[in-house]
Motif scaffolding. Structure first.
Motif, PDB file in Angstrom:
ATOM      1  N   ALA A 107      12.964   5.298  12.321  1.00 56.93           N
ATOM      2  CA  ALA A 107      12.203   4.811  13.479  1.00 56.93           C
ATOM      3  C   ALA A 107      12.398   5.742  14.667  1.00 56.93           C
ATOM      4  N   ALA A 108      11.393   5.742  15.543  1.00 57.89           N
ATOM      5  CA  ALA A 108      11.452   6.502  16.795  1.00 57.89           C
ATOM      6  C   ALA A 108      10.827   5.651  17.893  1.00 57.89           C
ATOM      7  N   ILE A 115       0.859  -1.195   0.000  1.00 57.07           N
ATOM      8  CA  ILE A 115       0.000   0.000   0.000  1.00 57.07           C
ATOM      9  C   ILE A 115       0.888   1.237   0.000  1.00 57.07           C
ATOM     10  N   ASP A 116       0.846   1.991  -1.066  1.00 58.57           N
ATOM     11  CA  ASP A 116       1.795   3.078  -1.274  1.00 58.57           C
ATOM     12  C   ASP A 116       1.535   4.281  -0.371  1.00 58.57           C
ATOM     13  N   ASP A 117       0.293   4.499   0.054  1.00 64.68           N
ATOM     14  CA  ASP A 117      -0.063   5.724   0.764  1.00 64.68           C
ATOM     15  C   ASP A 117       0.415   5.756   2.213  1.00 64.68           C
ATOM     16  N   ILE A 118       0.767   4.638   2.781  1.00 64.79           N
ATOM     17  CA  ILE A 118       1.094   4.588   4.210  1.00 64.79           C
ATOM     18  C   ILE A 118       2.396   5.343   4.479  1.00 64.79           C
ATOM     19  N   ALA A 119       2.370   6.223   5.501  1.00 61.62           N
ATOM     20  CA  ALA A 119       3.545   7.007   5.872  1.00 61.62           C
ATOM     21  C   ALA A 119       3.998   6.737   7.299  1.00 61.62           C
ATOM     22  N   ILE A 120       3.152   6.102   8.114  1.00 57.79           N
ATOM     23  CA  ILE A 120       3.471   5.799   9.510  1.00 57.79           C
ATOM     24  C   ILE A 120       3.102   4.340   9.747  1.00 57.79           C
ATOM     25  N   VAL A 121       3.981   3.581  10.400  1.00 53.50           N
ATOM     26  CA  VAL A 121       3.679   2.178  10.683  1.00 53.50           C
ATOM     27  C   VAL A 121       3.970   1.882  12.149  1.00 53.50           C
ATOM     28  N   ALA A 158       8.689   4.232  11.411  1.00 51.48           N
ATOM     29  CA  ALA A 158       8.183   3.245  12.356  1.00 51.48           C
ATOM     30  C   ALA A 158       8.121   3.845  13.760  1.00 51.48           C
ATOM     31  N   VAL A 159       7.019   3.570  14.463  1.00 50.92           N
ATOM     32  CA  VAL A 159       6.850   3.987  15.854  1.00 50.92           C
ATOM     33  C   VAL A 159       7.016   2.743  16.726  1.00 50.92           C
ATOM     34  N   LEU A 160       8.048   2.740  17.571  1.00 48.89           N
ATOM     35  CA  LEU A 160       8.409   1.555  18.345  1.00 48.89           C
ATOM     36  C   LEU A 160       7.910   1.646  19.779  1.00 48.89           C
ATOM     37  N   ASP A 161       7.648   0.488  20.353  1.00 47.89           N
ATOM     38  CA  ASP A 161       7.261   0.374  21.765  1.00 47.89           C
ATOM     39  C   ASP A 161       8.334  -0.402  22.513  1.00 47.89           C
ATOM     40  N   ALA A 162       8.711   0.103  23.683  1.00 48.59           N
ATOM     41  CA  ALA A 162       9.607  -0.642  24.560  1.00 48.59           C
ATOM     42  C   ALA A 162       8.787  -1.679  25.332  1.00 48.59           C
ATOM     43  N   PRO A 163       9.427  -2.687  25.901  1.00 46.75           N
ATOM     44  CA  PRO A 163       8.688  -3.686  26.686  1.00 46.75           C
ATOM     45  C   PRO A 163       7.980  -3.049  27.877  1.00 46.75           C
TER      46      PRO A 163
END
Length: 620
Positions: free
Chosen positions: A408-409, A347-353, A383-388
């Motif tokens: 990523a952040a 999907i080309d439109d996605i800018a945030i995952v 990419a938006v990351l989550d810590a444990p």
């Protein structure tokens, strides 16, 4: 050039201006993970198994189920993805693609016949007589597919009339229609009264529109002139939960009918794309012709179904990082679709995952690594990351130290909310849930883009829909976290809960800030999509000038909107596309090279006031 062969006037359209660039959307988001229900590829799956675009949480509940726990391997756990979707829309998100991830607990294809067994999909088989079986299937796997399906017979008022030849005919009855013929003096069935095979007949219509009727034995029926004929159709009611009941009306039981039940409630393309069930019905018994009375047998069996609730739904196996990463679509089999993050890559439109379910893995870092690899491979998304959960200062720093990426952040800590699945009771505190912050942050990214623009750092923004953060991050703690690229979520007295960081996890200082990375993603993707027209055009000075003007016009608007630094446009950007950027070898090999330089605005991360004493007679 145009051909002029015959004398005459030729009117031609020409362009005296450069083409324009249109900016791509930056707030469209993609999530992947487990849900209670909804589109997902599996062997034998419906064709509409691609990730679905969702524009509200209500729509998500209808397509993918609600907030209730998912139970892989029969063990219930928090539905992280559903809660992340709720947080996304609560914080200002507007467009979200959801890629459901499902790990089948049982084989999807019968080893003996090669036919799909629809593993994990709830079902209910119904004996229709004559060796035939009609089966209700949930369209998608999951325990949420164990819905209640009720089929009713709907009778019209008397539709009989006499044609010009004095024969009894039935209004509205087409070829294959099911009718109920009541002899004069017999009681008239009404509503959903049980069907009597002795009173039912199937209509056959010839080329001239003349109707004839046949009974259960295939023999012709000649209704009396004063007989009552009722057109019988099916109504299917699907009770999904206490709040959702789907009703499908005016269904025919024969393939010749316009609203044939096998077409309206089919697997691949039903009338309602969010239909929860489909009917598997093959009216041809092996080696035998289709009985003319078969529509009546089907409706009788469906109406008399003693067990209307589907059974056998399964939430699959516990997910691993490979499930979330997914598999690409097959190059050899068009029916094998992409799964997991690979489905979002199409999907080309996605800018945030984001990958909210990564926190449920035994190794959270493996899920984060898969998400980073996805963002870097796709180039035009972050990419938006989550810590444990429950990470201490040292643990979150150790987790952050595993990665280095400008795409990523990471955000810390987790977010506490009131459990929306529970209704508060008087005198008892409502249950609390801890959720990873990615859903909240992705919504804030989208909100900031819509309200201010992608050049604005998505920080100093209010976090909505929470009670508190899992841990209190004060200034001394953030003094440790911020230099390492860990963005803190903090509470400020009188200012509420806010995102208080805007850094990527890159060691390259050029890509330190999230907004700078996303601004370049926006610029590069817009140029990529907006200049496709130039491919195979004559590679000469006219084309170079057109591209220069097009890109300069686009950058001028960005500068005017405050996305670029500089008092004048020439201080904010430059565009070069001429013989200084291309050698003869480039031209000979079909390469057009355009050099674009921009000066992005950086966030005022440290606002410093220097204050000193001043005396009344001092000189400035």
């Amino acid at each position: 050039m145009p051909e002029y062969l015959a004398p005459g006037v030729y009117v031609e359209e020409v362009s005296f201006r450069a083409k324009s660039l249109e900016g791509v959307p930056t707030s469209t988001t993609g999530f992947a993970g487990a849900t209670r229900y909804g589109p997902v590829y599996f062997p034998g799956a419906p064709k509409a198994a691609a990730p679905r675009l969702i524009t509200s949480f209500t729509e998500f509940e209808r397509v993918y189920g609600g907030l209730e726990d998912v139970a892989p391997d029969g063990v219930g756990r928090i539905n992280y993805l559903a809660h992340a979707v709720r947080a996304f829309f609560l914080n200002g998100g507007q467009r979200l693609y959801v890629s459901r991830v499902y790990a089948q607990a049982a084989p999807g294809v019968d080893g003996g016949t090669g036919e799909p067994t629809y593993a994990g999909c709830a079902r209910r088989a119904i004996n229709a007589g004559g060796g035939l079986t009609a089966t209700w299937y949930a369209r998608w796997p999951g325990r949420a597919g164990e819905v209640h399906v009720r089929t009713e017979a709907v009778r019209s008022k008397n539709v009989s009339y006499l044609d010009d030849e004095g024969d009894v005919q039935a209004r509205r009855a087409r070829d294959g229609a099911l009718v109920e013929i009541i002899a004069p003096g017999d009681p008239i069935p009404v509503g959903n009264a049980p069907l009597d095979a002795d009173q039912l007949a199937v209509v056959t219509q010839d080329a001239d529109g003349k109707q004839s009727f046949s009974d259960k034995n295939g023999n012709p029926v000649l209704p009396a002139a004063n007989a009552i004929i009722q057109l019988v159709e099916a109504r299917v009611t699907v009770a999904v939960n206490d709040e959702r009941i789907d009703v499908t009306q005016e269904l025919g039981l024969h393939p010749a009918q316009r609203r044939y039940i096998g077409h309206i409630l089919q697997q691949d393309d039903p009338e309602d794309e969010d239909s929860t069930v489909w009917l598997d019905w093959d009216p041809e018994p092996p080696g035998a012709p289709v009985p003319s009375f078969l529509p009546a047998l089907l409706l009788i069996a469906l109406q008399a179904n003693p067990s209307p609730r589907l059974a056998g739904g399964d939430d699959g196996s516990t997910l691993i990082d490979a499930d979330l990463a997914g598999e690409p679509a097959s190059l050899d089999d068009a029916d094998v679709k992409a799964t997991g993050l690979e489905a979002l890559a199409e999907i080309d439109d996605i800018a945030i995952v984001a990958l909210p379910d990564a926190v449920a893995l035994a190794d959270v870092a493996s899920g984060a690594a898969a998400l980073i690899a996805h963002a870097e491979r796709c180039r035009y998304r972050i990419a938006v990351l989550d810590a444990p959960r429950g990470s201490s200062m040292n643990q979150v720093r150790e987790f952050r130290g595993l990665f280095d990426s400008k795409y990523a952040a990471i955000y810390h800590p987790w977010v506490e909310i009131l459990d929306p699945n529970e209704r508060p009771t008087q005198g008892a505190p409502q249950k609390r849930l801890l959720l990873p912050p990615s859903g909240f942050v992705a919504g804030i990214y989208a909100r900031s883009d819509i309200e201010r623009g992608v050049h604005k750092a998505p920080a100093n923004e209010v976090v909505r829909g929470l009670t508190r953060f899992e841990a209190n991050i004060n200034k001394p703690r953030q003094d440790v976290l911020n230099p390492e690229g860990i963005n803190a979520l903090r509470f400020f007295e009188g200012r509420g809960n806010r995102v208080w960081g805007a850094r990527t996890i890159s060691s390259d200082p050029e890509w330190k800030y999230v907004n700078v990375r996303r601004l370049f993603i926006y610029l590069e993707h817009s140029i990529d999509k907006g200049t496709q027209w130039a491919v195979f055009e004559p590679n000469n000075a006219r084309l170079w000038a057109n591209i220069r003007r097009m890109v300069e016009d686009f950058l001028y608007v960005m500068w005017r909107d405050g996305a670029l630094l500089g008092d004048k446009p020439e201080d904010a950007y430059f565009v070069r596309c001429d013989r200084t950027t291309m050698a003869q070898n480039d031209l000979d090999n079909g390469r057009l090279i355009c050099l674009v330089g921009v000066a992005p605005v950086k966030p005022a991360e440290f606002v410093i006031f220097r204050v000193g004493q001043w005396t009344a007679d001092a000189q400035k």
